[in-house]
Structures are given as C-alpha cells and as structure tokens.
Scaffold this motif. Structure first.
Motif, PDB file in Angstrom:
ATOM      1  N   GLU A 216      -4.070   7.729  -2.702  1.00 52.79           N
ATOM      2  CA  GLU A 216      -2.854   7.297  -2.025  1.00 52.79           C
ATOM      3  C   GLU A 216      -2.800   7.907  -0.631  1.00 52.79           C
ATOM      4  O   GLU A 216      -3.495   8.853  -0.329  1.00 52.79           O
ATOM      5  CB  GLU A 216      -1.620   7.734  -2.814  1.00 52.79           C
ATOM      6  CG  GLU A 216      -1.551   9.242  -2.993  1.00 52.79           C
ATOM      7  CD  GLU A 216      -0.124   9.744  -3.034  1.00 52.79           C
ATOM      8  OE1 GLU A 216       0.777   8.930  -3.226  1.00 52.79           O
ATOM      9  OE2 GLU A 216       0.065  10.940  -2.837  1.00 52.79           O
ATOM     10  N   ARG A 217      -1.970   7.319   0.174  1.00 52.55           N
ATOM     11  CA  ARG A 217      -1.746   7.899   1.486  1.00 52.55           C
ATOM     12  C   ARG A 217      -0.279   7.764   1.827  1.00 52.55           C
ATOM     13  O   ARG A 217       0.432   6.991   1.206  1.00 52.55           O
ATOM     14  CB  ARG A 217      -2.602   7.213   2.532  1.00 52.55           C
ATOM     15  CG  ARG A 217      -2.188   5.781   2.815  1.00 52.55           C
ATOM     16  CD  ARG A 217      -2.978   5.214   3.939  1.00 52.55           C
ATOM     17  NE  ARG A 217      -2.814   6.031   5.130  1.00 52.55           N
ATOM     18  CZ  ARG A 217      -3.461   5.806   6.259  1.00 52.55           C
ATOM     19  NH1 ARG A 217      -4.315   4.844   6.350  1.00 52.55           N
ATOM     20  NH2 ARG A 217      -3.240   6.561   7.313  1.00 52.55           N
ATOM     21  N   SER A 218       0.131   8.551   2.768  1.00 50.89           N
ATOM     22  CA  SER A 218       1.544   8.441   3.140  1.00 50.89           C
ATOM     23  C   SER A 218       1.653   7.877   4.531  1.00 50.89           C
ATOM     24  O   SER A 218       0.671   7.799   5.243  1.00 50.89           O
ATOM     25  CB  SER A 218       2.214   9.788   3.090  1.00 50.89           C
ATOM     26  OG  SER A 218       1.534  10.673   3.953  1.00 50.89           O
TER      27      SER A 218
ATOM     28  N   SER B 190     -14.644   6.425  -2.309  1.00 46.18           N
ATOM     29  CA  SER B 190     -14.030   5.422  -1.445  1.00 46.18           C
ATOM     30  C   SER B 190     -14.990   5.174  -0.295  1.00 46.18           C
ATOM     31  O   SER B 190     -15.670   6.094   0.168  1.00 46.18           O
ATOM     32  CB  SER B 190     -12.693   5.920  -0.897  1.00 46.18           C
ATOM     33  OG  SER B 190     -11.741   5.980  -1.927  1.00 46.18           O
TER      34      SER B 190
ATOM     35  N   TYR C 292      -6.782  12.171   6.723  1.00 41.41           N
ATOM     36  CA  TYR C 292      -7.122  11.052   5.862  1.00 41.41           C
ATOM     37  C   TYR C 292      -8.532  10.599   6.254  1.00 41.41           C
ATOM     38  O   TYR C 292      -8.880  10.628   7.430  1.00 41.41           O
ATOM     39  CB  TYR C 292      -6.106   9.906   6.021  1.00 41.41           C
ATOM     40  CG  TYR C 292      -6.105   8.974   4.838  1.00 41.41           C
ATOM     41  CD1 TYR C 292      -5.495   9.348   3.649  1.00 41.41           C
ATOM     42  CD2 TYR C 292      -6.753   7.743   4.905  1.00 41.41           C
ATOM     43  CE1 TYR C 292      -5.518   8.510   2.554  1.00 41.41           C
ATOM     44  CE2 TYR C 292      -6.777   6.900   3.812  1.00 41.41           C
ATOM     45  CZ  TYR C 292      -6.164   7.294   2.637  1.00 41.41           C
ATOM     46  OH  TYR C 292      -6.189   6.467   1.548  1.00 41.41           O
TER      47      TYR C 292
ATOM     48  N   PRO D 201     -15.020  11.259  -1.228  1.00 42.06           N
ATOM     49  CA  PRO D 201     -14.432  11.386  -2.560  1.00 42.06           C
ATOM     50  C   PRO D 201     -13.244  10.439  -2.697  1.00 42.06           C
ATOM     51  O   PRO D 201     -12.545  10.164  -1.709  1.00 42.06           O
ATOM     52  CB  PRO D 201     -13.969  12.845  -2.611  1.00 42.06           C
ATOM     53  CG  PRO D 201     -14.834  13.547  -1.615  1.00 42.06           C
ATOM     54  CD  PRO D 201     -15.141  12.549  -0.544  1.00 42.06           C
ATOM     55  N   LEU D 202     -13.009   9.947  -3.885  1.00 43.95           N
ATOM     56  CA  LEU D 202     -11.945   8.960  -4.132  1.00 43.95           C
ATOM     57  C   LEU D 202     -10.631   9.309  -3.451  1.00 43.95           C
ATOM     58  O   LEU D 202     -10.169  10.437  -3.538  1.00 43.95           O
ATOM     59  CB  LEU D 202     -11.676   8.861  -5.635  1.00 43.95           C
ATOM     60  CG  LEU D 202     -12.452   7.849  -6.440  1.00 43.95           C
ATOM     61  CD1 LEU D 202     -11.771   7.666  -7.780  1.00 43.95           C
ATOM     62  CD2 LEU D 202     -12.497   6.502  -5.706  1.00 43.95           C
ATOM     63  N   VAL D 203     -10.060   8.326  -2.794  1.00 42.54           N
ATOM     64  CA  VAL D 203      -8.756   8.502  -2.196  1.00 42.54           C
ATOM     65  C   VAL D 203      -7.784   7.614  -2.955  1.00 42.54           C
ATOM     66  O   VAL D 203      -8.005   6.414  -3.072  1.00 42.54           O
ATOM     67  CB  VAL D 203      -8.746   8.051  -0.716  1.00 42.54           C
ATOM     68  CG1 VAL D 203      -7.518   8.564  -0.015  1.00 42.54           C
ATOM     69  CG2 VAL D 203     -10.000   8.527  -0.028  1.00 42.54           C
TER      70      VAL D 203
END
Lengths: 100, 487
Positions: free
Chosen positions: A98-100, B151, B92, A94-96
C-alpha cells in the motif's frame, strides 16, 4: 536550542534510519549543535531582506529554464545496471502493498 | 460496509472538493530532456535526473511553465509573480529521489474559478490553487511469475510534468463533481495544456468528501478518496462515500480523517492503513531550483496567445450565431469540433445551417465510418461551400443531401461532383416549365382536384417534378411555376 531524544527518534524514523543507543546520544548532541548554530544566524537582523530559498535569486529567468527538446536517454541497460534486482526490464523490489 | 438508505441520505448535504492531476502536453519531462512518449518499454525514457542518481540536477522546461500558465489562466487564476518549488519527502519504490518536487506555500497560481452547469443551473466552483510538480514512476503488482514476492517498478513516468488543480469544497453532489471534472477536461484540451487522455493517465482525480446535516454550518470530517481515474468511477465513488458516511453518522459513529481507495471492481471505498507519520512530508524549498519568476511581459504574452475557452465560445455561438444552447454545447465539446464548425461558418456565412450539417449529416457519416472530426473526408471548406450553394439557391436541400455522401466518399468538393454527375439545379424557368407541363399533362386527375380547391395536391406536383428532374429543380421557383400553370 536542543533536541529531545524523542524528537531525534521521530526524525530518524522519517528518514528510515535505525539508530543504536550510542548513535542516538551522539545525534542528540550533534543536531543540537547544528541548531545552535542556526540560532546564531537568527541573531542577524534580516527585517529588510525578503525570505529566500537560495542565493541564485537574481539569476536571469532565461538562464534557469530549458527548451522543450528531447535528449538522449540512458536506455534500459544502463538504467538497470546498478539495480540490486531486475527482470523483464523492470527494477524489482520487495512486495509493496500500500501507499499513502 | 453499511451504506445509508436514500431517505437518510436526503437529510444530509455532501461537501466535495476535488484535486485533479493533469499531465502537461510537453515533449520532454518537467526537469530533464527525457521524452514523454507513452507506451515506451519499461525504464527506457530515463536519465540520471529522473532516476534520482546522485549529483544530477533538475532544470525546468519553459514549455511546461507556459502550459501550466495557460491552464491557470483558463481557470481564471492569478499567476504569482514568484513561486517556489519544494520537496515533498516520502519513501516509496517508484520515487527514486526520495522526494517529489512540488510546490507548497508558494504555488504557481491561486484564486481561480470555473463555472459549471448542472441541470440547467449555473454554479461557480472555486479553484484554490494550481501548482506544478513531477510525477512518480509506476509499480506493477501483478502479472509476473514472481509477483507474489516482488513488485516491478517502471520509472518512465518519473518526472512527467504535472499540474495539480485544487478546488474549494464547493460541490454538493456527485453530479456537480462530475460536471466540474468534465469542464476542467474540456477547458484544458481547448487551451492545449493537456490532452487529458484518461486512459493514459493524463487526467487523474482525488475527491475530498464529507457530509453534514442540511442547514448545518460546520463541515463534517472529510475522507480523501483516491484512484478515481474515470468519470464513471468519480461519480460512483463519491455517491458510495456519501452513503457510507451518512450510515456512520446516523448510527452515532465518527468519520475518520483518512485516505480511502476506490475499488472499481467492488464499487466500494476502502480505508488505507497508513502510519501517522506518513503525513509528515517535511516540505522544504527545493535548493536545486531557483524561484520561478513570471514577469508581466511573459504573462501578457502567454495571455495573448490563449485561445477562447469553451464557455466564452458557447456564449458567442449563442449570441452572435443565434444557436440554441444545446447546439452551442455540442459544437464546443472539443476543440477540433468547434474549429471545424467555425471554418464551415466562415466559408458559408450561414451559422445555423452550418450547425445543422455539422451536427446532422456530417456527425452521422463520421459515426458510421468510425472517424473523428479531425479525420473527416469532407473538409470544413468543402462543407462550407455546400452550405453556401444551398443558401444561394444553386442547389436544393434535397440535392445537397444527395451530394454530401459522395463528398464524404471521395473527399471531392460539391462542384466537382455536380459537374461529373451532371447534377445541377435547374433554375432556368423555360426548362422547368417544360417539365411542369409534362407532369401536369400526365396527371390530369390531380390537376383537376387542385383547380377544385384541393391545394394540398401542390405537394404531389412538386414531388413529381423533383422526381422527373432528378432532384435538380430549384424548389423556390418551382412552387411559383406549378401554381401559375395549374390555375
């Protein structure tokens, strides 16, 4: 040592777990018991023991390292075999945003 | 976003620290035997370990440790006799294990430094620590027809061997940050820990930036700027971030402790809305890996195998070879460049002339041919021989300049070309005297002028003799002969 409901909810959230009220109650009790057991271990005097992360501490260094020689890989097909969704050789998720 | 005017910025002092991620030049990934080759089709260089499949266990590559040690030693760090891998937990899609294997409270090496040069001023930048870790995979967010819904994830990069180099907050300008990253890249390329190929992502950089009024002791609140994957972006992003923060402080605002992403298209940094908990990584010792113990014997062996670092090389080129600082800098830009130069020096015994040729005719010819020095058709030994022939007076500088392009075109040594083309310096004085006599006889007017005291026409005669001898006259003996014949 015991945990509060709030602490259990925080830890569950970090682990991406959704707990219903029954599970939450049970986890507060279970985790509290585990920590209680850790407290018992804490009663042992370890003043003369260096902190260690695991028991293989005295293994010879050469037995824990690998030569830098490439090995057969799994290949694309096998790698993606269990992917719920894939395409063009990639895992699809599924669309990602942003990330930290 | 508002940025401050230069007058306002001048009142503040920026404080900058860098976190540099470098991919080590191993054949295999850090914890498994998958190849590190770049550009493989997606999800092909993968195995149960780097895919994070249940039950797969990591085994550290010895070579990764040695390359990390070399980097740490080159950065003047102390290598810890025992260091520990730790799990950094977060979710992630490009991190299939659910954690990164890194080092936390017991890193590989600490307490180092690197000297940089900005506008002729030397400055020492502290290196807090160097630790080892594995890389994550890559998410592709666009380019597919359903990129608005999904993605795409490629895990080839998962498990690539990295070191993270954390600096002290010692830098005070974007230029210093730029110089520090440049020096890191050069040093790591020299000791061959990494190719530092930025286009392949082998060198990546995050910057911690804060500002404080000049003279203030306390650091301001810092923002971490990510995604600085070129030297230009680093400088632009740091300058932008300084201007942004000064504008906020000048307006009476508060800087947020946050992570910001640099957008190279717009040239601005943008705050990332991240959940507070995302920073609780729950580090704990990696139970699948024993502590990394590096004894005196291993450390000494790696230390002994270390090549000279660029700063030491520059000092030696200036001290022993008598080169100017600028020349020493140019000749130590890359390892292949300095290796080549030193071979020319060894073969010729003349460091200064060697430097002139490497930076002059050779560099020019390479540039025109679009070649790197590693691909030079003229080997270092051949160029050294040419320089040596000049030094011995066997050929003139003029003749050397004529021979060199032929060496570059054919790859042949000077001696072979001279033999074939009948190019030989005429040092034999009887042969030279004959040519000089002819030239004087053909130019009676100039000879007369010389005899009447106009000694500057000497140059005219030297030129004429050179021309007549096709540049093969030995200039040293030539001057003497002409003067004798004219007087």
């Amino acid at each position: 040592m015991s945990l509060t409901e709030k602490e259990v909810r925080y830890v569950a959230d970090l682990a991406n777990l959704k707990l219903n009220p029954d599970e939450l109650e049970r986890m507060v009790a279970d985790l509290g018991e585990i920590l209680g057991h850790m407290d018992r271990l804490g009663e042992i005097n370890t003043d003369d023991v260096a902190p260690m992360a695991q028991v293989l501490y005295e293994a010879d260094i050469s037995s824990t390292l690998r030569a830098d020689v490439p090995r057969e890989t799994l290949g694309n097909q096998a790698a993606l075999a269990n992917a719920p969704l894939s395409g063009s050789g990639y895992f699809k998720v599924p669309l990602v945003i942003e990330r930290s | 976003m508002e940025v401050a005017a230069p007058e306002a910025i001048a009142k503040y002092e920026p404080v900058i620290g860098l976190e540099v991620h470098v991919q080590l030049a191993t054949q295999t990934k850090i914890f498994c035997g998958c190849p590190t080759s770049f550009g493989a089709p997606p999800n092909t260089n993968v195995c149960p370990v780097c895919l994070g499949l249940p039950g797969a266990l990591p085994v550290l590559a010895r070579e990764a440790v040695e390359l990390a040690m070399k980097a740490a030693l080159a950065l003047n760090c102390t290598i810890n006799p025992s260091s520990q891998f730790a799990r950094k937990n977060y979710f992630y899609p490009d991190l299939p294990k659910g954690y990164q294997i890194s080092q936390f409270d017991r890193p590989l090496a600490e307490h180092g430094y690197l000297d940089i040069n900005v506008d002729g001023a030397k400055k020492r930048i502290g290196v807090t620590r160097v630790h080892m870790e594995d890389d994550a995979g890559k998410s592709v967010h666009d380019g597919f027809k359903d990129s608005d819904q999904y993605s795409y994830v490629d895990l080839n990069r998962c498990g690539m061997p990295l070191i993270e180099i954390v600096s002290e907050p010692d830098m005070r300008s974007a230029d210093e940050a730029h110089a520090y990253l440049t020096e890191i890249k050069q040093v790591l390329q020299f000791v061959e820990s990494s190719t530092c190929d930025m286009e392949k992502g082998h060198l990546r950089c995050d910057a911690n930036v804060s500002v404080r009024l000049r003279g203030a002791e306390k650091f301001g609140t810092r923002a971490e700027v990510k995604n600085l994957n070129s030297f230009r972006f680093l400088k632009a992003a740091v300058d932008y971030e300084i201007a942004r923060q000064v504008a906020i402080v000048e307006a009476g605002g508060v800087i947020l402790l946050e992570t910001r992403l640099y957008n190279s298209d717009t040239g601005v940094t943008i705050g990332m809305r991240s959940k507070e908990q995302a920073h609780d990584y729950r580090y704990f010792p990696e139970p699948d890996l024993v502590p990394l113990r590096i004894g005196d014997e291993w450390r000494s062996r790696v230390k002994a195998s270390m090549p000279e670092v660029p700063s030491a090389k520059r000092a030696r080129f200036m001290g022993s070879y008598g080169l100017r600082e600028y020349d020493a800098q140019v000749l130590t830009l890359t390892r292949p460049m300095s290796d080549y130069y030193e071979q020319v020096v060894d073969a010729s015994g003349d460091p200064k002339t060697a430097a002139n040729w490497v930076m002059g005719d050779l560099a020019g010819a390479l540039k025109a041919a679009g070649k790197e020095i590693e691909e030079s058709p003229v080997s270092a030994a051949h160029l050294g021989e040419l320089v040596k022939l000049m030094g011995k007076g066997d050929i003139s500088g003029k003749l050397a300049k004529e021979i060199f392009p032929k060496m570059f075109a054919t790859g042949e040594p000077a001696s072979v070309i001279m033999e074939r083309e009948g190019l030989r310096q005429i040092s034999d004085s009887s042969a030279l005297e004959k040519i000089v006599d002819d030239v004087i006889a053909a130019n009676p007017k100039q000879a007369e002028q010389y005899r009447n005291g106009k000694t500057t026409v000497l140059g005219f005669f030297v030129g004429q003799v050179m021309k007549a001898s096709r540049g093969q006259a030995n200039p040293a003996t030539l001057n003497e002969i002409i003067q004798r014949k004219l007087s």
